[in-house]
Design a protein around this motif. Structure first.
Motif, PDB file in Angstrom:
ATOM      1  N   LYS A   1     163.519  29.897   1.242  1.00 40.70           N
ATOM      2  CA  LYS A   1     162.179  30.451   1.232  1.00 40.70           C
ATOM      3  C   LYS A   1     162.658  32.043   0.973  1.00 40.70           C
ATOM      4  O   LYS A   1     163.463  32.426   1.843  1.00 40.70           O
ATOM      5  CB  LYS A   1     161.173  30.272   2.288  1.00 40.70           C
ATOM      6  CG  LYS A   1     159.852  30.981   2.276  1.00 40.70           C
ATOM      7  CD  LYS A   1     159.109  31.042   3.722  1.00 40.70           C
ATOM      8  CE  LYS A   1     158.401  29.586   3.545  1.00 40.70           C
ATOM      9  NZ  LYS A   1     157.550  29.598   4.886  1.00 40.70           N
ATOM     10  N   ASN A   2     161.896  32.546   0.298  1.00 42.62           N
ATOM     11  CA  ASN A   2     162.232  33.922  -0.281  1.00 42.62           C
ATOM     12  C   ASN A   2     163.694  34.312  -0.336  1.00 42.62           C
ATOM     13  O   ASN A   2     164.438  35.385   0.174  1.00 42.62           O
ATOM     14  CB  ASN A   2     161.778  34.995   0.854  1.00 42.62           C
ATOM     15  CG  ASN A   2     160.169  34.979   1.275  1.00 42.62           C
ATOM     16  OD1 ASN A   2     159.350  34.911   0.077  1.00 42.62           O
ATOM     17  ND2 ASN A   2     159.640  34.892   2.378  1.00 42.62           N
TER      18      ASN A   2
ATOM     19  N   ILE B   1     167.191  24.263   2.641  1.00 44.76           N
ATOM     20  CA  ILE B   1     165.963  24.849   2.524  1.00 44.76           C
ATOM     21  C   ILE B   1     165.855  25.981   2.094  1.00 44.76           C
ATOM     22  O   ILE B   1     166.825  26.777   2.519  1.00 44.76           O
ATOM     23  CB  ILE B   1     165.090  24.724   3.799  1.00 44.76           C
ATOM     24  CG1 ILE B   1     165.478  25.328   4.965  1.00 44.76           C
ATOM     25  CG2 ILE B   1     164.447  23.192   3.831  1.00 44.76           C
ATOM     26  CD1 ILE B   1     164.642  25.399   6.140  1.00 44.76           C
TER      27      ILE B   1
ATOM     28  N   GLU C   1     155.368  23.741   4.515  1.00 42.98           N
ATOM     29  CA  GLU C   1     155.026  25.073   4.933  1.00 42.98           C
ATOM     30  C   GLU C   1     155.747  26.241   3.910  1.00 42.98           C
ATOM     31  O   GLU C   1     156.099  27.399   4.251  1.00 42.98           O
ATOM     32  CB  GLU C   1     156.179  25.023   6.194  1.00 42.98           C
ATOM     33  CG  GLU C   1     155.581  24.414   7.401  1.00 42.98           C
ATOM     34  CD  GLU C   1     156.354  24.262   8.729  1.00 42.98           C
ATOM     35  OE1 GLU C   1     157.392  25.049   8.652  1.00 42.98           O
ATOM     36  OE2 GLU C   1     155.797  23.780   9.549  1.00 42.98           O
ATOM     37  N   GLY C   2     155.891  25.633   2.850  1.00 48.73           N
ATOM     38  CA  GLY C   2     156.460  26.739   1.616  1.00 48.73           C
ATOM     39  C   GLY C   2     157.761  26.769   1.220  1.00 48.73           C
ATOM     40  O   GLY C   2     158.202  27.935   0.570  1.00 48.73           O
ATOM     41  N   TYR C   3     158.484  25.883   1.752  1.00 52.89           N
ATOM     42  CA  TYR C   3     159.978  25.991   1.557  1.00 52.89           C
ATOM     43  C   TYR C   3     160.372  25.056   0.440  1.00 52.89           C
ATOM     44  O   TYR C   3     159.454  24.319   0.047  1.00 52.89           O
ATOM     45  CB  TYR C   3     160.880  25.392   2.551  1.00 52.89           C
ATOM     46  CG  TYR C   3     160.944  26.285   3.770  1.00 52.89           C
ATOM     47  CD1 TYR C   3     161.868  27.004   3.980  1.00 52.89           C
ATOM     48  CD2 TYR C   3     159.823  26.452   4.746  1.00 52.89           C
ATOM     49  CE1 TYR C   3     162.107  27.789   5.170  1.00 52.89           C
ATOM     50  CE2 TYR C   3     159.820  27.128   5.967  1.00 52.89           C
ATOM     51  CZ  TYR C   3     161.053  27.997   6.018  1.00 52.89           C
ATOM     52  OH  TYR C   3     161.145  28.466   7.192  1.00 52.89           O
TER      53      TYR C   3
END
Length: 276
Positions: A123-124, A121, A98-100
């Motif tokens: 993300k951003n 985790i 999921e993009g992590y």
């Protein structure tokens, strides 16, 4: 017709519930109806849900290995134990998809004491910790003591500098993930405390089961064309997802599979992950 659940409780046989679980395997309505007719002829008063499951699984496998593999999903998740180490790696893979970014098996220093963290985790640039509560038995649930305990660990770790993805990371959020279910009190406490929960059926529209099916993130333990020992060998080699076999098929030969069996495994993986 009365049947006996894993917990020992006695309930009525629910044809619609069984039909729903069979349809989730991807089998056609005709195949599911054929399976149900066979099962209804063979069940008897006091039969266990485990025997019904084994019967349904065997009938589905005759139709399609990939359908049986999907039907086997919850049991396959339980086979990521018994200690839960592979379950933690599996959850990391889920978030990576999921993009992590993800790291597993960390030891971080809190304000008061040190803590083992199952997964971290990012993300951003937003970093969260994940605590995995693995249960080997399907009837075991995570009660309110679980989020209460994990909240205290999160509070000891947050707002401090950690070496995770960079030299100076701060943990700002916390997840609790289980392969089974949370009690209603556990869910209420987590919501009140700002903790994120993920279980087999929660949140309703983005549960563990639905995330797995959406992105075809089936564990290797789903596969019906491999033995338990062969699945363990693949996981030790860091092959956790069935789809990872596609680009690492040489490992199947290394663990002793014949060319014909390699072909069958790859066929099942392709069908299971919709690669055909």
């Amino acid at each position: 017709m009365k049947i006996v659940k894993h917990s020992g409780s006695i309930v009525d046989f629910n044809r619609d519930k069984l039909k729903s679980s069979l349809l989730k395997s991807g089998a056609s309505v005709k195949v599911v109806e054929d399976v149900l007719q066979v099962i209804e002829k063979q069940i008897y008063e006091g039969i266990s849900t485990n025997k019904i499951y084994k019967l349904a699984f065997g009938l589905l496998k005759k139709s399609s290995s990939s359908h049986a593999a999907r039907y086997n999903l919850r049991t396959a998740i339980q086979q990521l134990g018994p200690a839960g180490f592979f379950f933690e790696k599996y959850i990391a893979r889920l978030f990576i998809s999921e993009g992590y970014l993800a790291q597993t098996n960390l030891f971080l220093s809190g304000k008061c004491v040190g803590h083992e963290v199952d997964v971290a985790i990012m993300k951003n640039k937003y970093i969260e910790m994940i605590e995995c509560k693995f249960h080997a038995r399907s009837e075991s649930n995570s009660d309110v003591k679980v989020p209460m305990y994990i909240l205290s660990r999160f509070n000891d770790l947050k707002d401090r500098s950690h070496r995770i993805f960079t030299k100076n990371d701060t943990i700002s959020g916390c997840w609790i993930v289980t392969n089974n279910r949370f009690t209603s009190d556990a869910m209420a406490f987590a919501k009140c405390s700002g903790l994120q929960l993920l279980s087999w059926d929660y949140p309703e529209n983005n549960s563990l089961r639905k995330r797995i099916d959406k992105d075809h993130l089936y564990p290797v333990t789903c596969l019906t064309t491999l033995t338990l020992a062969e699945k363990d060998k693949l996981m030790v080699s860091d092959i956790i997802l069935a789809q990872e076999i596609i680009n690492n098929s040489e490992l199947l030969e290394k663990i002793g599979l014949s060319p014909n069996r390699v072909k069958n495994v790859l066929k099942e993986v392709s069908e299971l992950c919709n690669y055909l």
